[in-house]
Design a protein around this motif. Structure first.
Motif, PDB file in Angstrom:
ATOM      1  N   LYS A 125       0.869  -1.182   0.000  1.00 38.97           N
ATOM      2  CA  LYS A 125       0.000   0.000   0.000  1.00 38.97           C
ATOM      3  C   LYS A 125       0.905   1.230   0.000  1.00 38.97           C
ATOM      4  O   LYS A 125       2.108   1.136   0.300  1.00 38.97           O
ATOM      5  N   PRO A 126       0.374   2.384  -0.349  1.00 40.36           N
ATOM      6  CA  PRO A 126       1.206   3.588  -0.352  1.00 40.36           C
ATOM      7  C   PRO A 126       1.826   3.850   1.022  1.00 40.36           C
ATOM      8  O   PRO A 126       1.201   3.618   2.061  1.00 40.36           O
ATOM      9  N   GLY A 127       3.074   4.285   1.002  1.00 37.44           N
ATOM     10  CA  GLY A 127       3.769   4.589   2.241  1.00 37.44           C
ATOM     11  C   GLY A 127       4.610   3.469   2.793  1.00 37.44           C
ATOM     12  O   GLY A 127       5.411   3.674   3.719  1.00 37.44           O
ATOM     13  N   VAL A 128       4.468   2.263   2.248  1.00 37.50           N
ATOM     14  CA  VAL A 128       5.241   1.111   2.725  1.00 37.50           C
ATOM     15  C   VAL A 128       6.642   1.158   2.126  1.00 37.50           C
ATOM     16  O   VAL A 128       6.811   1.397   0.927  1.00 37.50           O
ATOM     17  N   ALA A 129       7.649   0.931   2.963  1.00 37.76           N
ATOM     18  CA  ALA A 129       9.034   0.881   2.491  1.00 37.76           C
ATOM     19  C   ALA A 129       9.312  -0.475   1.863  1.00 37.76           C
ATOM     20  O   ALA A 129       8.932  -1.521   2.403  1.00 37.76           O
ATOM     21  N   ILE A 130       9.970  -0.448   0.729  1.00 36.02           N
ATOM     22  CA  ILE A 130      10.263  -1.664  -0.027  1.00 36.02           C
ATOM     23  C   ILE A 130      11.009  -2.693   0.820  1.00 36.02           C
ATOM     24  O   ILE A 130      10.766  -3.900   0.724  1.00 36.02           O
ATOM     25  N   GLY A 165      12.959   0.954 -11.274  1.00 33.07           N
ATOM     26  CA  GLY A 165      12.780   1.022  -9.838  1.00 33.07           C
ATOM     27  C   GLY A 165      11.298   1.145  -9.485  1.00 33.07           C
ATOM     28  O   GLY A 165      10.491   1.564 -10.311  1.00 33.07           O
ATOM     29  N   PRO A 166      10.954   0.722  -8.274  1.00 35.91           N
ATOM     30  CA  PRO A 166      11.859   0.206  -7.252  1.00 35.91           C
ATOM     31  C   PRO A 166      12.083  -1.297  -7.393  1.00 35.91           C
ATOM     32  O   PRO A 166      11.195  -2.021  -7.845  1.00 35.91           O
ATOM     33  N   ASN A 167      13.273  -1.754  -7.016  1.00 34.72           N
ATOM     34  CA  ASN A 167      13.519  -3.183  -6.905  1.00 34.72           C
ATOM     35  C   ASN A 167      12.938  -3.691  -5.594  1.00 34.72           C
ATOM     36  O   ASN A 167      13.066  -3.041  -4.556  1.00 34.72           O
ATOM     37  N   VAL A 168      12.309  -4.854  -5.651  1.00 36.14           N
ATOM     38  CA  VAL A 168      11.666  -5.434  -4.465  1.00 36.14           C
ATOM     39  C   VAL A 168      12.526  -6.598  -3.982  1.00 36.14           C
ATOM     40  O   VAL A 168      12.558  -7.651  -4.623  1.00 36.14           O
ATOM     41  N   PRO A 169      13.243  -6.441  -2.873  1.00 43.90           N
ATOM     42  CA  PRO A 169      14.198  -7.468  -2.441  1.00 43.90           C
ATOM     43  C   PRO A 169      13.498  -8.724  -1.939  1.00 43.90           C
ATOM     44  O   PRO A 169      12.327  -8.704  -1.541  1.00 43.90           O
ATOM     45  N   ASN A 170      14.257  -9.809  -1.948  1.00 44.72           N
ATOM     46  CA  ASN A 170      13.791 -11.072  -1.393  1.00 44.72           C
ATOM     47  C   ASN A 170      14.502 -11.409  -0.091  1.00 44.72           C
ATOM     48  O   ASN A 170      14.388 -12.526   0.410  1.00 44.72           O
ATOM     49  N   ILE A 171      15.231 -10.450   0.452  1.00 48.77           N
ATOM     50  CA  ILE A 171      15.964 -10.635   1.705  1.00 48.77           C
ATOM     51  C   ILE A 171      15.595  -9.504   2.666  1.00 48.77           C
ATOM     52  O   ILE A 171      15.109  -8.455   2.244  1.00 48.77           O
ATOM     53  N   PRO A 172      15.821  -9.704   3.967  1.00 49.56           N
ATOM     54  CA  PRO A 172      15.418  -8.693   4.950  1.00 49.56           C
ATOM     55  C   PRO A 172      16.082  -7.354   4.699  1.00 49.56           C
ATOM     56  O   PRO A 172      17.233  -7.273   4.283  1.00 49.56           O
ATOM     57  N   GLY A 173      15.326  -6.297   4.965  1.00 51.53           N
ATOM     58  CA  GLY A 173      15.876  -4.963   4.804  1.00 51.53           C
ATOM     59  C   GLY A 173      15.010  -3.952   5.516  1.00 51.53           C
ATOM     60  O   GLY A 173      13.900  -4.250   5.972  1.00 51.53           O
ATOM     61  N   THR A 174      15.529  -2.764   5.617  1.00 45.19           N
ATOM     62  CA  THR A 174      14.764  -1.656   6.172  1.00 45.19           C
ATOM     63  C   THR A 174      14.873  -0.487   5.212  1.00 45.19           C
ATOM     64  O   THR A 174      15.853  -0.350   4.475  1.00 45.19           O
ATOM     65  N   GLY A 175      13.865   0.356   5.209  1.00 44.58           N
ATOM     66  CA  GLY A 175      13.927   1.546   4.371  1.00 44.58           C
ATOM     67  C   GLY A 175      13.812   1.201   2.900  1.00 44.58           C
ATOM     68  O   GLY A 175      13.134   0.274   2.491  1.00 44.58           O
ATOM     69  N   GLY A 176      14.511   1.962   2.092  1.00 44.39           N
ATOM     70  CA  GLY A 176      14.428   1.813   0.649  1.00 44.39           C
ATOM     71  C   GLY A 176      13.323   2.686   0.081  1.00 44.39           C
ATOM     72  O   GLY A 176      12.752   3.541   0.766  1.00 44.39           O
ATOM     73  N   ALA A 177      13.012   2.471  -1.187  1.00 40.90           N
ATOM     74  CA  ALA A 177      11.976   3.258  -1.848  1.00 40.90           C
ATOM     75  C   ALA A 177      10.634   3.080  -1.140  1.00 40.90           C
ATOM     76  O   ALA A 177      10.372   2.052  -0.508  1.00 40.90           O
ATOM     77  N   ILE A 178       9.810   4.086  -1.238  1.00 37.68           N
ATOM     78  CA  ILE A 178       8.478   4.056  -0.638  1.00 37.68           C
ATOM     79  C   ILE A 178       7.439   3.837  -1.738  1.00 37.68           C
ATOM     80  O   ILE A 178       7.461   4.514  -2.770  1.00 37.68           O
ATOM     81  N   LEU A 179       6.543   2.897  -1.516  1.00 38.07           N
ATOM     82  CA  LEU A 179       5.488   2.631  -2.488  1.00 38.07           C
ATOM     83  C   LEU A 179       4.547   3.828  -2.589  1.00 38.07           C
ATOM     84  O   LEU A 179       4.188   4.435  -1.580  1.00 38.07           O
TER      85      LEU A 179
END
Length: 291
Positions: A125-130, A165-179
């Motif tokens: 949803k909008p506002g979610v970090a990738i 972009g944005p790339n959607v990772p398959n591993i744990p992460g924080t931050g990144g692009a915002i949907l």
């Protein structure tokens, strides 16, 4: 998003779902890979759409980017873990979707990528970090005893653009692009029994144009002429009808006009599963175009 663009994404997605299901149903032991690849691509055209990229048919440790050669003699074998990844577009608006067909007995590996995909989609949803989507994917895959493929990602889609972009990772992460609302995104987890990293294999059957500039070699010029209507989208060697095609492709890759997409593999003897949907981010979630 303009209504006519939205409609094209929805139409392409509905077609992709239908064609993926029909293609997957044909994957059985002793059936040629070339037969399935040709069937899928012919069906895309027959349904009134265009091929966004060659039908990817990747076996076992191969995760992506394999597609049959023009003279391919390979057949599916009992025990294979088969990834079928297809792209459909309508006027450049793309649906990208994939599934895994298990010809062996590894239902949990197949399930891992499906559940990871669906769990990540439920958080869109909008506002979610990738980065948070990657965390969800990894948790679901690891909880079933497998590893996510760290160096493959989901991706954004745009007009005649398969990966942005944005790339959607398959591993744990924080931050990144915002949907954001109206983003078009493909989420595609890969689960593996191997190392969790893929490397370039030896097979190279898929190519894409990087730049457009004059070439002298006749075979290279003819290839560029044939792929004009692709608008930069990837194509396969078997799509070309050019004499000395291997020579022409080699020259174009050497000159940086084309790039090749080698088959991406985990370690020999491992198995990889994949699941993928394309979605449009809405004001309160998303609409899955390929479901």
């Amino acid at each position: 998003m303009k209504e006519e663009i939205f409609d094209r994404y929805i139409q392409a997605g509905a077609a992709a779902k239908k064609i993926l299901t029909a293609g997957a149903d044909r994957i059985k032991p002793d059936v040629p890979l070339l037969e399935v690849g040709t069937f899928v691509e012919d069906m895309i055209i027959e349904q009134g759409f265009q091929i966004a990229f060659p039908a990817n048919i990747s076996l076992n440790e191969a995760a992506a980017h394999d597609t049959p050669r023009p003279d391919d003699t390979r057949t599916f074998t009992q025990g294979d873990m088969v990834k079928l990844d297809i792209g459909v577009h309508l006027d450049g608006y793309i649906a990208d979707t994939a599934c895994t067909v298990d010809l062996g007995d590894q239902p949990l590996l197949r399930e891992a990528s499906i559940v990871a995909r669906d769990a990540a989609i439920s958080a869109v949803k909008p506002g979610v970090a990738i980065g948070s989507l990657g965390t969800i994917v990894a948790q679901e895959i690891k909880s079933r005893g497998f590893l996510p493929v760290a160096n493959l990602t989901g991706h954004g889609l745009d007009h005649y653009c398969l990966h942005k972009g944005p790339n959607v990772p398959n591993i744990p992460g924080t931050g990144g692009a915002i949907l954001e609302e109206d983003m078009v995104v493909a989420i595609e987890p890969f689960a593996t029994t191997g190392t969790g990293f893929v490397h370039d294999g030896k097979r190279e059957e898929i190519f894409g144009q990087v730049v457009n500039r004059p070439v002298r070699l006749p075979a290279a010029r003819k290839i560029l002429k044939e792929i004009e209507e692709r608008n930069g989208l990837p194509f396969a060697r078997r799509h070309l009808h050019v004499k000395s095609v291997d020579l022409g492709l080699a020259r174009l890759v050497h000159d940086g006009i084309l790039r090749s997409y080698p088959v991406l593999c985990d370690v020999s003897g491992s198995y990889v599963s994949q699941a993928e949907h394309t979605m449009i981010v809405t004001d309160d979630g998303c609409i899955i175009t390929t479901a």
